[in-house]
Design a protein around this motif. Structure first.
Motif, short mmCIF file in Angstrom:
data_model
loop_
_atom_site.label_atom_id
_atom_site.label_comp_id
_atom_site.label_asym_id
_atom_site.label_seq_id
_atom_site.Cartn_x
_atom_site.Cartn_y
_atom_site.Cartn_z
N ALA A 1 0.82 -1.21 0.00
CA ALA A 1 0.00 0.00 0.00
C ALA A 1 0.85 1.26 0.00
O ALA A 1 0.50 2.26 -0.63
N LEU A 2 1.97 1.22 0.71
CA LEU A 2 2.78 2.43 0.89
C LEU A 2 4.00 2.48 -0.02
O LEU A 2 4.63 3.53 -0.15
N ASN A 3 4.35 1.34 -0.63
CA ASN A 3 5.56 1.26 -1.45
C ASN A 3 6.79 1.68 -0.63
O ASN A 3 7.64 2.43 -1.09
N MET A 4 6.84 1.17 0.61
CA MET A 4 7.92 1.53 1.53
C MET A 4 8.64 0.28 2.04
O MET A 4 8.08 -0.80 2.10
N ASP A 5 9.92 0.48 2.40
CA ASP A 5 10.75 -0.61 2.92
C ASP A 5 10.98 -0.51 4.42
O ASP A 5 11.20 -1.51 5.07
N LEU A 6 11.00 0.71 4.95
CA LEU A 6 11.38 0.92 6.35
C LEU A 6 10.15 1.32 7.16
O LEU A 6 9.72 2.47 7.14
N LEU A 7 9.58 0.35 7.87
CA LEU A 7 8.33 0.58 8.57
C LEU A 7 8.38 0.02 9.99
O LEU A 7 9.00 -1.02 10.24
N GLY A 8 7.70 0.71 10.89
CA GLY A 8 7.42 0.19 12.22
C GLY A 8 5.91 0.12 12.38
O GLY A 8 5.22 1.11 12.17
N ILE A 9 5.38 -1.05 12.71
CA ILE A 9 3.95 -1.26 12.79
C ILE A 9 3.61 -1.77 14.18
O ILE A 9 4.13 -2.80 14.62
N ASP A 10 2.76 -1.03 14.90
CA ASP A 10 2.37 -1.41 16.26
C ASP A 10 1.06 -2.19 16.22
O ASP A 10 0.05 -1.69 15.69
N VAL A 11 1.08 -3.38 16.79
CA VAL A 11 -0.07 -4.27 16.73
C VAL A 11 -0.41 -4.78 18.14
O VAL A 11 0.49 -5.11 18.92
N VAL A 12 -1.70 -4.81 18.46
CA VAL A 12 -2.18 -5.44 19.69
C VAL A 12 -3.17 -6.53 19.31
O VAL A 12 -3.78 -6.49 18.24
N ILE A 13 -3.29 -7.52 20.18
CA ILE A 13 -4.26 -8.59 19.95
C ILE A 13 -5.40 -8.42 20.96
O ILE A 13 -5.18 -8.44 22.18
N ASP A 14 -6.59 -8.22 20.44
CA ASP A 14 -7.77 -7.98 21.27
C ASP A 14 -7.99 -9.17 22.22
O ASP A 14 -8.14 -10.31 21.79
N SER A 15 -8.01 -8.88 23.52
CA SER A 15 -8.16 -9.94 24.52
C SER A 15 -9.49 -10.67 24.39
O SER A 15 -9.60 -11.85 24.77
N ASN A 16 -10.49 -9.99 23.87
CA ASN A 16 -11.84 -10.59 23.79
C ASN A 16 -12.06 -11.36 22.50
O ASN A 16 -12.67 -12.44 22.51
N THR A 17 -11.56 -10.83 21.39
CA THR A 17 -11.86 -11.43 20.09
C THR A 17 -10.70 -12.19 19.47
O THR A 17 -10.91 -13.00 18.57
N GLY A 18 -9.47 -11.90 19.92
CA GLY A 18 -8.30 -12.51 19.30
C GLY A 18 -7.92 -11.88 17.98
O GLY A 18 -6.99 -12.34 17.30
N LYS A 19 -8.61 -10.81 17.60
CA LYS A 19 -8.27 -10.13 16.35
C LYS A 19 -7.07 -9.20 16.54
O LYS A 19 -6.78 -8.76 17.65
N TYR A 20 -6.39 -8.90 15.43
CA TYR A 20 -5.17 -8.12 15.45
C TYR A 20 -5.48 -6.67 15.10
O TYR A 20 -5.92 -6.37 13.99
N GLY A 21 -5.25 -5.78 16.06
CA GLY A 21 -5.53 -4.36 15.85
C GLY A 21 -4.25 -3.59 15.56
O GLY A 21 -3.32 -3.60 16.37
N ILE A 22 -4.20 -2.91 14.43
CA ILE A 22 -3.05 -2.07 14.10
C ILE A 22 -3.33 -0.68 14.67
O ILE A 22 -4.29 -0.02 14.27
N ILE A 23 -2.50 -0.24 15.60
CA ILE A 23 -2.79 1.02 16.29
C ILE A 23 -1.88 2.16 15.86
O ILE A 23 -2.16 3.31 16.15
N ASP A 24 -0.78 1.87 15.16
CA ASP A 24 0.07 2.93 14.62
C ASP A 24 1.02 2.35 13.59
O ASP A 24 1.40 1.17 13.66
N VAL A 25 1.43 3.21 12.65
CA VAL A 25 2.43 2.85 11.64
C VAL A 25 3.40 4.03 11.53
O VAL A 25 2.98 5.18 11.43
#
Length: 355
Positions: A272-296
């Motif tokens: 999507a970004l056409n980028m090589d150098l990225l930091g992606i912050d992810v949490v896993i929802d305690s209730n659903t087990g889904k992966y939430g991206i909270i910052d890039v």
């Protein structure tokens, strides 16, 4: 400067002084030298044409963009000169291309991008958010309601990657608290995630997962707003009470992380970004087990990434030899991802520094 030839490559780089010190530019210079690459620090106060030509430009200009957005004339001039040079020299590979960097400057833009990219993925999401610019309690309450934002919410500065201030945040538990945070801001639904944050550090086709402490579980109510610095809270040795789970939450079994889902996140965002150098912050929802991206973030700290400089110089060489983006491959490093690492996370850059 000598014209770049097939015998050696010239990489121009710009980080502000704080980034230079934290990133270890001397190690990068030494690694480049061993690989036959000349590393040249760019002076943003002088014409770039007099400093090149460059085969590749490596940069962390998000701090300058943030300062320019805050009406800093010196930073705006530096950015204009930098952009004009890139337009004038399309033969020079830029790491990372500015269109992708632009999308990460404002958190609301980033979250909209994430929503669009993962809207049909059953395992990955970005928490609902709303943009707030008023201290009118009723108006803000209606805005978050219309955006399906649920309490508690995390209020964050709109500008991301702009130094220490970009990490100053607050957990707000009720409608009254929405008027207390610095405006404008992004109000994002807080997701309980067992106080565990997964930081994905991307270096082109290679990426790593670092596990960090994070905020404990919170619930809506009449509590006072909690202010925090996200960088400090997520240090590996954080002793903050904000990262200590309450007794009742300790009994919950946390979902196990799936490297395949992380790989899907990395692949999608690089595309999507056409980028090589990225930091992606992810949490896993305690209730659903889904992966939430909270910052890039563009060009993150890469703390604790093993053999960082070798991986980065491999990437520089690959991009100078083969500029077209490639698909992410299962490298030996990627196969090792389930072995997570924990480390410190220093604060990001701050201050005006174009030298």
């Amino acid at each position: 400067m000598e014209q770049s030839t097939g015998k050696h490559k010239v990489v121009g780089y710009w980080f502000n002084e704080q980034k230079c010190q934290k990133f270890g530019v001397q190690d990068l210079e030494a690694t480049c030298r061993r690989r036959g690459i000349q590393l040249v620090k760019i002076d943003m106060n002088s014409p770039l044409d007099d400093q090149g030509p460059f085969d590749l430009v490596l940069h962390k200009v998000t701090v300058l963009y943030a300062q320019a957005l805050n009406n800093n004339g010196k930073a705006a001039n530096a950015i204009n000169m930098f952009e004009n040079y890139i337009k004038k020299h399309p033969e020079t590979f830029v790491m990372d291309p500015l269109p992708g960097v632009h999308k990460l400057l404002l958190r609301n833009q980033t979250y909209e991008l994430l929503h669009q990219r993962f809207r049909y993925d059953e395992k990955i999401f970005t928490p609902t958010y709303a943009e707030l610019s008023s201290r009118n309690v009723k108006e803000n309450a209606e805005i978050v309601k219309q955006a399906s934002v649920t309490f508690p919410v995390v209020c964050k500065p709109v500008t991301g990657g702009g130094g220490v201030e970009a990490h100053e945040m607050a957990v707000v538990f009720n409608e009254m608290g929405l008027s207390e945070f610095r405006l404008p801001c992004v109000a994002q639904s807080f997701i309980n995630h067992g106080a565990v944050l997964y930081k994905l550090f991307v270096l082109g086709p290679v990426w790593f997962v670092i596990v960090r402490p994070s905020l404990k579980n919170f619930y809506a109510g009449e509590q006072e707003t909690v202010y925090f610095n996200s960088s400090n809270v997520s240090k590996a040795d954080s002793q903050s009470p904000l990262t200590q789970l309450d007794p009742g939450d300790m009994e919950d079994e946390l979902p196990k992380a799936d490297p395949a889902v992380f790989n899907r996140i990395v692949t999608n965002l690089r595309e999507a970004l056409n980028m090589d150098l990225l930091g992606i912050d992810v949490v896993i929802d305690s209730n659903t087990g889904k992966y939430g991206i909270i910052d890039v973030n563009a060009f993150p700290s890469y703390d604790s990434v093993p053999n960082l400089m070798e991986h980065l110089v491999d990437l520089l060489v690959m991009r100078m030899d083969h500029p077209a983006p490639e698909s992410i491959k299962q490298t030996p490093e990627n196969k090792k991802i389930p072995t997570f690492t924990t480390c410190d996370h220093p604060q990001e850059d701050s201050g005006v520094d174009t030298g």
